[in-house]
Scaffold this motif. Sequence first.
Motif, PDB file in Angstrom:
ATOM      1  N   SER A  50      32.945  42.532  30.840  1.00 34.52           N
ATOM      2  CA  SER A  50      32.029  43.061  31.520  1.00 34.52           C
ATOM      3  C   SER A  50      32.090  43.070  33.053  1.00 34.52           C
ATOM      4  N   ASN A  51      32.975  42.429  33.381  1.00 30.97           N
ATOM      5  CA  ASN A  51      33.177  41.895  34.872  1.00 30.97           C
ATOM      6  C   ASN A  51      34.398  42.656  35.390  1.00 30.97           C
ATOM      7  N   SER A  52      34.955  43.564  34.687  1.00 26.94           N
ATOM      8  CA  SER A  52      36.345  44.135  35.146  1.00 26.94           C
ATOM      9  C   SER A  52      36.088  45.705  35.460  1.00 26.94           C
ATOM     10  N   GLU A  53      36.340  46.087  36.495  1.00 25.08           N
ATOM     11  CA  GLU A  53      36.057  47.416  36.729  1.00 25.08           C
ATOM     12  C   GLU A  53      37.232  48.189  36.159  1.00 25.08           C
ATOM     13  N   PHE A  54      38.408  47.604  36.196  1.00 25.39           N
ATOM     14  CA  PHE A  54      39.781  48.324  35.775  1.00 25.39           C
ATOM     15  C   PHE A  54      40.460  47.827  34.568  1.00 25.39           C
ATOM     16  N   SER A  55      41.053  48.351  34.020  1.00 18.89           N
ATOM     17  CA  SER A  55      41.761  47.834  32.782  1.00 18.89           C
ATOM     18  C   SER A  55      42.910  46.534  33.276  1.00 18.89           C
ATOM     19  N   TYR A  56      43.613  46.796  34.294  1.00 19.59           N
ATOM     20  CA  TYR A  56      44.659  46.068  34.908  1.00 19.59           C
ATOM     21  C   TYR A  56      44.255  45.136  35.814  1.00 19.59           C
ATOM     22  N   TYR A  57      43.220  44.865  36.303  1.00 22.23           N
ATOM     23  CA  TYR A  57      42.859  44.041  37.471  1.00 22.23           C
ATOM     24  C   TYR A  57      41.706  43.321  37.074  1.00 22.23           C
ATOM     25  N   SER A  58      41.558  41.988  37.560  1.00 21.74           N
ATOM     26  CA  SER A  58      40.528  41.076  37.375  1.00 21.74           C
ATOM     27  C   SER A  58      40.253  40.734  38.671  1.00 21.74           C
ATOM     28  N   ARG A  59      38.575  40.845  38.889  1.00 22.14           N
ATOM     29  CA  ARG A  59      38.164  40.451  40.199  1.00 22.14           C
ATOM     30  C   ARG A  59      37.914  39.105  40.379  1.00 22.14           C
ATOM     31  N   TYR A  60      38.099  38.318  39.326  1.00 24.84           N
ATOM     32  CA  TYR A  60      37.959  36.937  39.155  1.00 24.84           C
ATOM     33  C   TYR A  60      39.111  35.808  39.227  1.00 24.84           C
ATOM     34  N   ARG A  61      40.284  36.470  39.089  1.00 24.17           N
ATOM     35  CA  ARG A  61      41.628  35.643  39.157  1.00 24.17           C
ATOM     36  C   ARG A  61      42.667  36.299  39.623  1.00 24.17           C
ATOM     37  N   PRO A  62      43.595  35.643  39.878  1.00 28.87           N
ATOM     38  CA  PRO A  62      44.953  36.673  40.585  1.00 28.87           C
ATOM     39  C   PRO A  62      45.425  37.476  39.388  1.00 28.87           C
ATOM     40  N   SER A  63      45.553  38.769  40.273  1.00 28.01           N
ATOM     41  CA  SER A  63      45.824  39.820  39.371  1.00 28.01           C
ATOM     42  C   SER A  63      46.747  40.877  40.166  1.00 28.01           C
ATOM     43  N   PHE A  64      47.592  41.306  39.947  1.00 27.53           N
ATOM     44  CA  PHE A  64      48.563  42.216  40.477  1.00 27.53           C
ATOM     45  C   PHE A  64      48.103  43.506  40.132  1.00 27.53           C
ATOM     46  N   GLY A  65      47.616  43.933  38.980  1.00 32.18           N
ATOM     47  CA  GLY A  65      47.092  45.362  38.641  1.00 32.18           C
ATOM     48  C   GLY A  65      47.996  46.136  38.179  1.00 32.18           C
ATOM     49  N   GLY A  66      47.800  47.431  38.406  1.00 29.10           N
ATOM     50  CA  GLY A  66      48.930  48.307  37.927  1.00 29.10           C
ATOM     51  C   GLY A  66      50.157  48.258  38.798  1.00 29.10           C
ATOM     52  N   PRO A  67      50.889  49.482  38.785  1.00 34.38           N
ATOM     53  CA  PRO A  67      52.268  49.758  39.460  1.00 34.38           C
ATOM     54  C   PRO A  67      51.500  50.021  40.847  1.00 34.38           C
TER      55      PRO A  67
END
Length: 480
Positions: A50-67
């Motif tokens: 419920s806290n993530s807007e995108f599947s590859y990125y977390s707004r609460y911890r280090p996250s590179f995200g997608g390409p």
Amino acid sequence: MKKNVTRRQVLFTGAAAAVGSFSAQLGHSETPKHSHPHKSFKEKNKPNNSNSEFSYYSRYRPSFGGPPDSEEYLGKLVPGFRKSGLGAVPFEAPDLDKLPWKMVNGTKEFELRCTPVRREFLPEQYMNVWGFNDSMPGPTIEAVQGDRIRIIVHNELPEPTSVHWHGLELPVEFDGVPGITQHLIPPGKTKVYEYDLHQTGTFFYHSHVAMQEAFGMVGFFIVHPRVAYDPPVDRDFGLIFQNFFIPPNSNTADSMRMDWNWHTINGRSGPYTTPMVCKHGERIRIRLLDFSPMQHHPIHFHGHTFWLTGTEGGRIPTSAWIPRNTTLVGVAMAQDFEFVAFNPGDWIFHCHMVHHMMNHMVPQVGPHIRREQDVANYLDSLPNRPLAESVLEKPAFKVPGYPQKMQSMSMNQEALRKINGKRESRGMRKKWHMGVKGLMTVLRVLPDELYHRVMHSDENIAPGEIFEAIAKGKFSTDSS
């Protein structure tokens, strides 16, 4: 295509679409292009929790995200908690007020006074500068795209002045350039500036008399879109960086000098700069304006990567956004930084030029440890080093270049209370202020329960208590 659609209907539909497209542009909202144009932020990548807007990125911890070419990359287009389609979030410039206005026959009317200012750079360190409405920098003018505004400028200085509206496209007679577009405003006189606002962005106003600019006369002029840009931000901060030369044993700036020993953010020197405070996981915008007389600033932010999303010219198209953690901001330039505050803690935000990270950089004044001697005589040549008084001699003096540590300015208990007594600094480490000088401030990223304790509760918070709770992971998030 339906067979019974007439050519007139086709032309009408095309014209309506063109008008709609133009209206959307003028309607003040930039909708990012998606790889799946018919899907929204939430629909395109279903969140894992419920806290993530995108599947590859977390707004609460280090996250590179997608390409790198994806919208998730380093949180590029990850929205804040605010919904799309709303008005802009209120602008906050720590240590500065907003200029009030009243509606007069459909026009927002502001009153701006050009005044001498006695500004407290550090606790009990009052400096003589010039500004607006008894403030340096002046109060923020905040308006909305499409507004008609009227600014009544009163000159309360002992010499003529004018006001320029930096970056705004307006009728030439209101541009504020002495001689070119108007007569100077004499002392005790008034001039009225009135025009419509069709732009949005980070603009500013300032005197167009050079030495008055160097003496501090500037203020933010923020023009919001009627509908906030996507992705929406939760907080919108503003910082004005300035430099001054104030001689030893003086409290009046010298605008004729070409070197600078006092550095301020919104009229305060670190650690008297008020920290910016946000919640863990929010999307943040920081607008930075360099109004130094002739000094550029490589701005560095710890703990996060930000995206350059705007300049003093307005919003940058998302395809041209650049990820940075250090960026160079030149004189009279503004840059907007946006990022997701995923990393809880107290993070410094500062200019990286070393002499801009100090206060009152001047040669020694008064008694020296070696009487009547210039320190330059021995720093680079040990054999010629004059003998120090025996009670002051240290083995360290035999090391070339010693001492290099900045000699801290002493602060009494009242000064420390002014710094640590701010709500925004509650719970920071006991000695936090020792590492914050000159063009330095702090962004505090606090989990919800700690944010509430700092910003809304009246409970006693011990020095270091909030920092230790974050460092030891004693907090929760919605994603826990």
